[in-house]
Design an enzyme around this catalytic site. Structure first.
Site, mmCIF file in Angstrom:
data_model
loop_
_atom_site.group_PDB
_atom_site.id
_atom_site.type_symbol
_atom_site.label_atom_id
_atom_site.label_comp_id
_atom_site.label_asym_id
_atom_site.label_seq_id
_atom_site.Cartn_x
_atom_site.Cartn_y
_atom_site.Cartn_z
ATOM 1 N N HIS A 1 1.260 -1.178 0.253
ATOM 2 C CA HIS A 1 -0.129 -0.276 -0.183
ATOM 3 C C HIS A 1 0.928 1.169 0.392
ATOM 4 O O HIS A 1 2.102 1.425 0.047
ATOM 5 C CB HIS A 1 -0.915 0.250 0.812
ATOM 6 C CG HIS A 1 -0.346 -0.030 2.908
ATOM 7 N ND1 HIS A 1 0.561 -0.888 3.243
ATOM 8 C CD2 HIS A 1 -0.507 1.225 3.397
ATOM 9 C CE1 HIS A 1 0.722 -0.370 4.417
ATOM 10 N NE2 HIS A 1 0.479 0.181 4.531
ATOM 11 N N ASP B 1 1.000 5.226 1.826
ATOM 12 C CA ASP B 1 -0.111 5.720 3.076
ATOM 13 C C ASP B 1 -0.655 6.428 2.392
ATOM 14 O O ASP B 1 -1.674 7.286 3.566
ATOM 15 C CB ASP B 1 1.787 5.481 4.483
ATOM 16 C CG ASP B 1 1.819 4.646 5.161
ATOM 17 O OD1 ASP B 1 1.404 3.377 4.696
ATOM 18 O OD2 ASP B 1 2.596 5.123 5.211
ATOM 19 N N HIS C 1 4.770 0.300 -0.384
ATOM 20 C CA HIS C 1 5.442 -1.142 0.786
ATOM 21 C C HIS C 1 4.886 -1.927 1.259
ATOM 22 O O HIS C 1 3.026 -1.617 1.158
ATOM 23 C CB HIS C 1 6.328 -0.369 1.776
ATOM 24 C CG HIS C 1 4.994 0.320 2.518
ATOM 25 N ND1 HIS C 1 4.645 1.348 2.460
ATOM 26 C CD2 HIS C 1 4.744 0.207 3.945
ATOM 27 C CE1 HIS C 1 3.831 2.230 3.323
ATOM 28 N NE2 HIS C 1 3.679 1.368 4.206
ATOM 29 N N ARG D 1 6.040 -9.276 16.390
ATOM 30 C CA ARG D 1 6.858 -8.663 16.386
ATOM 31 C C ARG D 1 6.063 -7.164 16.978
ATOM 32 O O ARG D 1 4.289 -6.830 16.621
ATOM 33 C CB ARG D 1 6.889 -8.347 15.135
ATOM 34 C CG ARG D 1 7.302 -6.854 13.777
ATOM 35 C CD ARG D 1 6.828 -7.181 12.804
ATOM 36 N NE ARG D 1 7.193 -6.631 11.695
ATOM 37 C CZ ARG D 1 6.963 -4.994 11.612
ATOM 38 N NH1 ARG D 1 5.798 -5.160 12.052
ATOM 39 N NH2 ARG D 1 7.866 -4.105 10.195
#
Ligand SMILES: *[C@@H]1O[C@H](CO)[C@@H](O)[C@H](O)[C@H]1NC(C)=O
Ligand SMILES: *[C@@H]1O[C@H](CO)[C@@H](O)[C@H](O)[C@H]1NC(C)=O
Length: 296
Positions: A207, A209, A265, A275
């Protein structure tokens, strides 16, 4: 050199010429087989260059790239709206100790909820917390009791970290830090390998941002855990034609980039472990600014 072969006088005997041809043919054949094997193993399917390795301690790496036209559709703010675009990574802005402390804030908050799928978020600004397949408002839910969960020091650390990241971005892009405003969503994320249950859990899609969240001009990520130590998979990937660029998370590592499609990204699926990261977003438009969270 090739004139030796073509010159009549020094012409190689036919036998030698045939041997030479056979050698060349064999070489070409071997190269072809190697290439086919290589492709069938999928090794060149994901040609990725590592922008930042988990084991490196980067003082600062910055790569400038041409800006996309995504900023044109929005109001421009001189001295802030990106004219210089790119991406950077640094391990010098936030210490590993600070990263650990801030990770504890994330753990505390997220322990109160948690998505049924693999991806949970906690937004200290709005109070949004993943619970099951939905979100609750932590502040509304806990009211005054929120002070039994978070301390004033927690919020101070959060503000300090935000401030340092903001200064880093301003410096890298040659703009004034005061022209940047924190914007939403700015949030903690906790991701494990549990399968997604709703669209909110699907963090791995590529996507832009600026397209996903119109207000973003500069995006940053502060990693709070270590790739291959705390979790596997989950690398950040800048997607480019020809070669993707990956950032391997490392606690205390800040990666930042202009939010337009010059920085398409995705995050790889987390395969094991957990994570933690914070997404901190900035806008040039004061109307889209949000305040630091305060413990009321
Ligand atoms: C970049 O990554 C995407 C998604 O992971 C993949 O489909 C694509 O083939 C990669 N590109 C290159 C050039 O490796
Ligand atoms: C992942 O986190 C969820 C909570 O969000 C939890 O229910 C689940 O057990 C975790 N999965 C793994 C594999 O640790």
């Amino acid at each position: 050199m090739f004139s030796i072969l073509s010159s009549k006088k020094d012409r190689l005997p036919q036998e030698a010429q045939r041997t030479w041809l056979r050698t060349v043919a064999l070489g070409v054949g071997l190269a072809l087989i190697t290439f086919l094997l290589w492709s069938s193993l999928g090794i060149d399917d994901d040609v990725a260059e590592v922008l930042a390795r988990r084991g490196e301690v980067l003082e600062g790496r910055f790569i400038e790239i041409p800006c996309s036209e995504d900023y044109d559709g929005h109001r421009r703010f001189e001295g802030c709206t990106p004219r210089k675009c790119g991406r950077g990574v640094t391990d010098m802005v936030i210490t590993r100790e600070e990263a650990e402390q801030i990770r504890r804030i994330a753990e505390k908050g997220l322990s109160l909820g948690g998505s049924d799928g693999g991806a949970s978020i906690l937004d200290l600004h709005s109070g949004a917390l993943s619970v099951g397949k939905h979100f609750v408002n932590l502040y509304r839910y806990f009211g005054d009791k929120i002070q039994n969960i978070f301390s004033e020091e927690d919020f101070k650390l959060y503000r300090d970290v935000r401030q340092k990241v903001q200064l880093t971005i301003a410096e890298a892009f040659g703009i004034s830090s005061s022209s940047l405003y924190l914007t939403k969503p700015t949030f903690f994320s906790r991701i494990n390998s549990t399968e997604a249950q709703t669209a909110h859990d699907e963090y791995w899609h590529a996507h832009v941002d600026k397209v996903t969240y119109g207000s973003f001009d500069y995006t940053s990520l502060l990693y709070l855990s270590d790739y291959l130590e705390d979790f596997g998979g989950g690398r950040f990937v800048f997607m480019e034609e020809g070669s993707n660029k990956t950032v391997e998370p490392r606690a205390g590592r800040v990666s930042f980039f202009t939010s337009g499609s010059e920085n398409l990204h995705r995050v790889e699926k987390v395969l094991w472990g957990t994570r933690y990261a914070i997404t901190i977003a900035f806008t040039c438009n004061p109307d889209h600014g949000i305040e630091d969270p305060v413990l009321t």
